[in-house]
Scaffold this active site. Structure first.
Site, mmCIF file in Angstrom:
data_model
loop_
_atom_site.group_PDB
_atom_site.id
_atom_site.type_symbol
_atom_site.label_atom_id
_atom_site.label_comp_id
_atom_site.label_asym_id
_atom_site.label_seq_id
_atom_site.Cartn_x
_atom_site.Cartn_y
_atom_site.Cartn_z
ATOM 1 N N HIS A 288 -25.914 2.074 -13.492
ATOM 2 C CA HIS A 288 -26.749 2.318 -12.307
ATOM 3 C C HIS A 288 -27.607 1.121 -11.937
ATOM 4 C CE1 HIS A 288 -29.649 3.402 -15.508
ATOM 5 N NE2 HIS A 288 -30.599 3.145 -14.615
ATOM 6 N N ASP A 289 -27.970 0.290 -12.907
ATOM 7 C CA ASP A 289 -28.816 -0.878 -12.627
ATOM 8 C C ASP A 289 -28.064 -2.197 -12.700
ATOM 9 O OD1 ASP A 289 -31.300 0.119 -11.930
ATOM 10 O OD2 ASP A 289 -32.055 0.196 -13.981
ATOM 11 N N LYS B 96 -29.027 -5.535 -10.964
ATOM 12 C CA LYS B 96 -30.170 -6.375 -11.351
ATOM 13 C C LYS B 96 -29.744 -7.759 -11.839
ATOM 14 C CE LYS B 96 -33.707 -2.913 -12.407
ATOM 15 N NZ LYS B 96 -34.604 -2.336 -13.448
ATOM 16 N N HIS C 6 -30.838 -4.745 -5.466
ATOM 17 C CA HIS C 6 -30.005 -4.503 -6.647
ATOM 18 C C HIS C 6 -29.106 -3.278 -6.459
ATOM 19 C CE1 HIS C 6 -32.973 -1.417 -7.977
ATOM 20 N NE2 HIS C 6 -32.004 -0.974 -8.768
ATOM 21 N N HIS D 252 -29.511 5.780 -6.493
ATOM 22 C CA HIS D 252 -30.525 6.305 -7.412
ATOM 23 C C HIS D 252 -31.951 6.017 -6.967
ATOM 24 C CE1 HIS D 252 -30.086 2.200 -8.999
ATOM 25 N NE2 HIS D 252 -31.222 2.348 -9.646
ATOM 26 N N HIS D 253 -32.123 5.210 -5.903
ATOM 27 C CA HIS D 253 -33.463 4.974 -5.360
ATOM 28 C C HIS D 253 -33.665 5.624 -3.987
ATOM 29 C CE1 HIS D 253 -35.308 2.461 -8.397
ATOM 30 N NE2 HIS D 253 -34.184 1.768 -8.512
ATOM 31 N N ASP E 286 -34.453 8.082 -13.944
ATOM 32 C CA ASP E 286 -34.885 6.691 -13.818
ATOM 33 C C ASP E 286 -36.398 6.601 -13.671
ATOM 34 O OD1 ASP E 286 -33.977 3.918 -13.612
ATOM 35 O OD2 ASP E 286 -34.679 3.990 -11.556
#
Length: 366
Positions: free
Chosen positions: A221-222, A225, A250, A281-282, A310
């Site tokens: 998910h990240d 980055k 990201h 997810h954000h 998260d």
């Protein structure tokens, strides 16, 4: 990854970059440093590398001209190319990717990050070649078909897991302060899925998921980055507005990285899940999130689930810009975000199972 040393062409007209790059890579790979595109093509007549690191800005023949020539020759078209550039404009990156490059690495580059990037992309190439070989073998072999399929399926699963774990390690290497974040969020997602089935929250949707693939893919998910500089990612204080805009990218960058993997594999179900996690997810229930400002159930369920995991992890773990919050305060903040940041049904479920999150946080310390 195979034990045989891979061969890397490092093509750059700057001797300093060639020296730094060879010093970083020579302990693991066979590295040929070449100071122009023409020298590279001369070398290709005798040696086929596993990867080409190609500078964009070179005299006589620049990186775009070189990759165009590579892709029009059947003998060199499949050699993966990563561009090296000091430029950071999105248009520049999109141009290179559209011409067939698999990634960009900005200069001056970090030696450990360069090694990790190569490791990930060579692993992807290994998977592609393994799947091609698998297809040929299955067409030729008529006996013991069931056993062959089982063995090859196990190989593909191992490759999937290797890609996921390697890329997840790459993210945590960049963002070392959040060590354990990937494992914890994976377990938070598992707790939510178990609770959703137990209490009938989005029950049919959860049953339709391949749970094993969901839990594998949420590790990425990240992954976006990797595109954010250390100066911003590890800044010990509040981000400036322009810095936060960079952080927000990201999500979209992660989606692009995963889409590239999807384009290179014959079996991409687990990567489709990963792409949803990375991109959404954000997002926030009330539409104030990013990158697209999706609202309510426009946000995929997986993204709404990861939003809770998260944020909870960010609250209870120490970050460069804040101390760790106690579980009770983190829980209160999550519940205050019901119907604004978080899906109200999932927030209500979290209120029931929140102690599981506390236990996970205590068991998996960063």
């Amino acid at each position: 990854m195979e034990n045989k040393r891979k061969t890397i062409f490092l093509v750059d007209d700057d001797m300093t970059n060639l020296t730094i790059g060879k010093k970083a890579l020579a302990g693991i790979y066979n590295v040929f440093t070449l100071n122009s595109g023409q020298v590279m093509f001369d070398m290709l007549e005798n040696i086929t590398p596993d990867m080409i690191l190609l500078d964009v800005n070179m005299p006589e023949m620049n990186g775009y001209q070189a990759i165009e020539k590579l892709k029009t020759n059947k003998n060199t078209a499949d050699i993966p190319v990563i561009f090296l550039t000091a430029l950071s404009a999105e248009e520049t990156e999109l141009k290179g990717l559209s011409m067939g490059a698999i990634d960009y690495i900005t200069k001056p580059f970090s030696a450990p990050l360069l090694l990790k990037r190569l490791e990930v992309h060579l692993l992807v190439e290994a998977q592609k070649h393994e799947l091609i070989t698998q297809k040929r073998e299955l067409l030729l072999l008529n006996n013991n078909l069931e056993q062959i399929v089982d063995e090859k399926t196990a190989t593909v699963v191992d490759l999937k897991n290797a890609i996921l774990s390697t890329m997840a390690e790459l993210v945590e290497y960049r963002d070392a302060i959040t060590g354990g974040h990937i494992i914890r969020t994976q377990r938070y997602i598992k707790a939510l899925m178990d609770g959703m089935k137990q209490y009938g929250v989005y029950y049919n949707e959860v049953l339709a998921f391949d749970e094993e693939l969901v839990l594998q893919s949420c590790q990425l998910h990240d992954v976006g980055k990797i595109s954010v500089s250390d100066a911003i990612l590890k800044k010990p204080g509040k981000l400036e507005p322009d810095e936060f805009e960079i952080i927000k990218t990201h999500t979209t960058f992660g989606g692009k990285v995963i889409q590239r993997l999807i384009d290179k594999t014959m079996d991409s179900d687990f990567l489709e899940y990963a792409k949803i996690f990375a991109l959404t997810h954000h997002e926030k229930w009330n539409g104030s999130g990013y990158p697209k400002g999706l609202q309510g159930e426009e946000i995929p369920l997986l993204g709404r689930m990861m939003a809770i995991g998260d944020v909870y992890d960010a609250l209870v773990e120490m970050r460069p810009y804040k101390s760790a919050f106690p579980h009770e305060r983190a829980t209160a903040i999550i519940l205050e975000g019901r119907d604004t940041h978080f899906d109200p049904k999932l927030a209500d479920l979290f209120a029931i199972i929140h102690m599981q999150f506390d236990h996970i946080s205590e068991e998996v310390k960063g």
